[in-house]
Scaffold this motif. Sequence first.
Motif, short mmCIF file in Angstrom:
data_model
loop_
_atom_site.label_atom_id
_atom_site.label_comp_id
_atom_site.label_asym_id
_atom_site.label_seq_id
_atom_site.Cartn_x
_atom_site.Cartn_y
_atom_site.Cartn_z
N HIS A 29 -7.33 -8.63 9.80
CA HIS A 29 -6.71 -6.80 9.06
C HIS A 29 -4.84 -7.03 9.00
O HIS A 29 -4.42 -8.00 10.14
N SER A 61 -4.13 1.74 -4.57
CA SER A 61 -4.65 0.37 -3.79
C SER A 61 -6.28 1.29 -3.71
O SER A 61 -7.01 0.39 -2.92
N LEU A 63 -6.39 1.55 -0.49
CA LEU A 63 -6.37 1.40 0.99
C LEU A 63 -5.34 2.87 1.71
O LEU A 63 -4.49 3.38 1.39
N ARG A 64 -5.22 2.70 3.09
CA ARG A 64 -5.17 3.55 3.98
C ARG A 64 -3.43 3.27 3.68
O ARG A 64 -2.93 2.01 4.10
N TYR A 65 -2.77 3.82 4.17
CA TYR A 65 -1.25 4.22 3.60
C TYR A 65 -0.92 5.69 4.85
O TYR A 65 -1.03 6.79 4.27
N GLY A 76 -5.22 -2.53 5.78
CA GLY A 76 -6.13 -3.38 4.87
C GLY A 76 -6.51 -4.93 5.37
O GLY A 76 -5.77 -5.64 5.51
N ARG A 80 -5.46 -8.47 0.67
CA ARG A 80 -5.30 -7.07 -0.69
C ARG A 80 -3.94 -7.21 -0.49
O ARG A 80 -3.15 -6.26 -1.05
N ILE A 81 -3.71 -7.02 1.00
CA ILE A 81 -2.19 -6.46 1.64
C ILE A 81 -1.02 -7.26 0.36
O ILE A 81 -0.35 -7.08 -0.40
#
Length: 126
Positions: A29, A61, A63-65, A76, A80-81
């Motif tokens: 993570h 994406s 993803l959480r942002y 994430g 992926r980051i």
Amino acid sequence: MSLALLAGGASFAQQPSQPPRAAATPPGHTIAEIQVIPTPAGTADNRYKHVDAAIAIIQASGLRYEVHGLGTVVEGPAERIWPLLQAIHQATLEAGAQRTLSIIKVSGGAQAGGPTVDDLVRKFRK
């Protein structure tokens, strides 16, 4: 994403639909903060066009942002980051910036259970 982040009407944004978070974060993570400083930040017609292009990549994406005034935080899986950070930087150039400086901070752990953005800032939010 520099002070130009205040452009596009978003001084704070969050992924609209967020899956419930597991009790412990998985290994790998990652939390990253990126600030892009494109030159110029935009065009005469759209003052923050190049920054907006970077934010659009983050939004797409999944993803959480959170968009802040001086940068955007994304979290994430590390796999992926890292490509996302490169895509954010590249998006400003593809949008027409002549140059871009990206300032990136990354935090990750090898073991499960590391903090999330919510864990780090919850007590400061009202």
